[in-house]
Design a protein around this motif. Structure first.
Motif, PDB file in Angstrom:
ATOM      1  N   SER A  73       0.844  -1.241  -0.130  1.00 45.19           N
ATOM      2  CA  SER A  73      -0.049  -0.116   0.137  1.00 45.19           C
ATOM      3  C   SER A  73       0.784   1.207   0.088  1.00 45.19           C
ATOM      4  O   SER A  73       0.614   2.205  -0.551  1.00 45.19           O
ATOM      5  N   TRP A  74       2.126   1.249   0.560  1.00 41.02           N
ATOM      6  CA  TRP A  74       2.848   2.468   0.881  1.00 41.02           C
ATOM      7  C   TRP A  74       3.385   2.808  -0.466  1.00 41.02           C
ATOM      8  O   TRP A  74       3.797   3.809  -0.816  1.00 41.02           O
ATOM      9  N   VAL A  75       3.628   1.794  -1.439  1.00 36.65           N
ATOM     10  CA  VAL A  75       3.923   1.989  -2.728  1.00 36.65           C
ATOM     11  C   VAL A  75       3.209   2.984  -3.545  1.00 36.65           C
ATOM     12  O   VAL A  75       3.487   3.804  -4.362  1.00 36.65           O
ATOM     13  N   LEU A  76       1.774   2.789  -3.575  1.00 33.78           N
ATOM     14  CA  LEU A  76       0.602   3.383  -4.127  1.00 33.78           C
ATOM     15  C   LEU A  76       0.536   4.844  -3.775  1.00 33.78           C
ATOM     16  O   LEU A  76       0.189   5.736  -4.388  1.00 33.78           O
ATOM     17  N   LEU A  77       1.114   5.313  -2.469  1.00 31.69           N
ATOM     18  CA  LEU A  77       1.288   6.321  -1.999  1.00 31.69           C
ATOM     19  C   LEU A  77       2.036   7.354  -2.751  1.00 31.69           C
ATOM     20  O   LEU A  77       1.614   8.471  -3.140  1.00 31.69           O
ATOM     21  N   PHE A  78       2.999   6.671  -3.754  1.00 33.27           N
ATOM     22  CA  PHE A  78       3.781   7.872  -4.246  1.00 33.27           C
ATOM     23  C   PHE A  78       3.180   8.304  -5.634  1.00 33.27           C
ATOM     24  O   PHE A  78       3.601   9.118  -6.290  1.00 33.27           O
ATOM     25  N   PRO A 116      10.645  10.919  -9.993  1.00 35.44           N
ATOM     26  CA  PRO A 116      11.854   9.645 -10.182  1.00 35.44           C
ATOM     27  C   PRO A 116      11.348   8.443  -9.924  1.00 35.44           C
ATOM     28  O   PRO A 116      11.644   7.277 -10.455  1.00 35.44           O
ATOM     29  N   PHE A 117      10.592   8.271  -8.466  1.00 34.79           N
ATOM     30  CA  PHE A 117       9.983   6.970  -8.193  1.00 34.79           C
ATOM     31  C   PHE A 117       9.064   6.106  -9.214  1.00 34.79           C
ATOM     32  O   PHE A 117       9.071   5.171  -9.846  1.00 34.79           O
ATOM     33  N   VAL A 118       8.241   7.406  -9.625  1.00 37.07           N
ATOM     34  CA  VAL A 118       7.073   6.955 -10.497  1.00 37.07           C
ATOM     35  C   VAL A 118       7.834   6.619 -12.013  1.00 37.07           C
ATOM     36  O   VAL A 118       7.591   5.423 -12.443  1.00 37.07           O
ATOM     37  N   ALA A 119       8.709   7.319 -12.300  1.00 36.01           N
ATOM     38  CA  ALA A 119       9.529   7.051 -13.569  1.00 36.01           C
ATOM     39  C   ALA A 119      10.199   5.458 -13.435  1.00 36.01           C
ATOM     40  O   ALA A 119      10.223   4.658 -14.542  1.00 36.01           O
ATOM     41  N   ALA A 120      10.759   5.331 -12.454  1.00 31.91           N
ATOM     42  CA  ALA A 120      11.247   3.856 -12.219  1.00 31.91           C
ATOM     43  C   ALA A 120      10.406   2.762 -12.161  1.00 31.91           C
ATOM     44  O   ALA A 120      10.769   1.977 -12.854  1.00 31.91           O
ATOM     45  N   VAL A 121       9.240   3.045 -11.547  1.00 29.84           N
ATOM     46  CA  VAL A 121       8.431   2.005 -11.670  1.00 29.84           C
ATOM     47  C   VAL A 121       7.909   1.936 -13.276  1.00 29.84           C
ATOM     48  O   VAL A 121       7.626   0.613 -13.713  1.00 29.84           O
ATOM     49  N   ILE A 122       7.459   3.241 -13.772  1.00 25.08           N
ATOM     50  CA  ILE A 122       7.059   3.070 -15.197  1.00 25.08           C
ATOM     51  C   ILE A 122       8.150   2.497 -16.235  1.00 25.08           C
ATOM     52  O   ILE A 122       7.782   1.401 -16.900  1.00 25.08           O
ATOM     53  N   VAL A 123       9.429   2.596 -15.816  1.00 18.32           N
ATOM     54  CA  VAL A 123      10.467   1.960 -16.669  1.00 18.32           C
ATOM     55  C   VAL A 123      10.460   0.394 -16.493  1.00 18.32           C
ATOM     56  O   VAL A 123      10.668  -0.582 -17.366  1.00 18.32           O
ATOM     57  N   GLN A 124      10.384   0.115 -15.311  1.00 24.88           N
ATOM     58  CA  GLN A 124      10.208  -1.603 -14.800  1.00 24.88           C
ATOM     59  C   GLN A 124       9.039  -2.220 -15.416  1.00 24.88           C
ATOM     60  O   GLN A 124       9.177  -2.990 -15.911  1.00 24.88           O
ATOM     61  N   LEU A 125       7.966  -1.198 -15.764  1.00 23.85           N
ATOM     62  CA  LEU A 125       6.826  -2.018 -16.493  1.00 23.85           C
ATOM     63  C   LEU A 125       6.839  -1.868 -17.682  1.00 23.85           C
ATOM     64  O   LEU A 125       6.467  -2.813 -18.603  1.00 23.85           O
ATOM     65  N   LEU A 126       7.306  -0.769 -18.520  1.00 25.01           N
ATOM     66  CA  LEU A 126       7.346  -0.625 -19.805  1.00 25.01           C
ATOM     67  C   LEU A 126       8.589  -1.455 -20.554  1.00 25.01           C
ATOM     68  O   LEU A 126       8.587  -1.670 -21.684  1.00 25.01           O
TER      69      LEU A 126
END
Length: 186
Positions: A73-78, A116-126
């Protein structure tokens, strides 16, 4: 004719397809953002809206696919600040009152902070191939290429009068940069 030339042959043998896909995609995006920063000293509104859309997609997918997708859940807070930022703009009366203006500024800073955190997750997904590239050196090479392209984009944007004219900006549907070159001056 293509013997001995990896670029003409392609890179499948060296398994660099993921490297180039990531480097091309990230570089095109970085150039665009950096060029805008160089010409107008701002990040265009549609880039902030892209952050909202990406955050919304991740948040909605985590909620709607919660049985298939496991996350803390804490990840979604970002992912909330960019969404809250846009919702505030939607719901707050214009012009913003004092409290809404403070909230706007806080959410703007929070959105930039989590980017940067959002971008890192997006990069991991895309681009999961980035994380499977062999060795840290090739990963740093991608980062270096994107950083060099971004710096070049910023400099070309800043010194745009040497590359494009005011008319080029107008034809592209953009506001001319304050320091753009009149066509007659070039």
């Amino acid at each position: 004719m293509t013997d001995g030339d990896d670029l003409l042959r392609g890179t499948a043998e060296q398994k660099l397809g993921g490297f180039y896909a990531i480097a091309f995609g990230a570089s095109l995006w970085a150039w665009d953002v950096a060029f805008a920063l160089g010409t107008h000293q701002t990040i265009y509104y549609y880039r902030r809206q892209e952050l909202f859309v990406l955050s919304l997609v991740v948040l909605l997918s985590a909620l709607l696919l919660r049985r298939r997708l496991h996350t803390h859940s804490w990840v979604l807070l970002f992912f909330l600040p960019p969404i809250a930022f846009l919702l505030l703009r939607l719901g707050a009366p214009q012009p913003l009152g004092a409290v809404a203006e403070i909230a706007y500024r806080i959410l703007n800073v929070a959105s930039l902070a989590v980017a940067p955190f959002v971008a890192a997750v997006i990069v991991q997904l895309l681009a999961p191939n980035y994380f499977t590239l062999s060795g840290w050196r090739i990963k740093l090479t991608v980062v270096a290429i994107v950083a060099i392209v971004a710096l070049t984009g910023f400099l070309v944007g800043h010194f745009n009068y040497r590359f494009v004219t005011c008319e080029d900006f107008v034809v592209a549907g953009e506001n001319p940069a304050p320091n753009c070159a009149d066509g007659a001056k070039r």
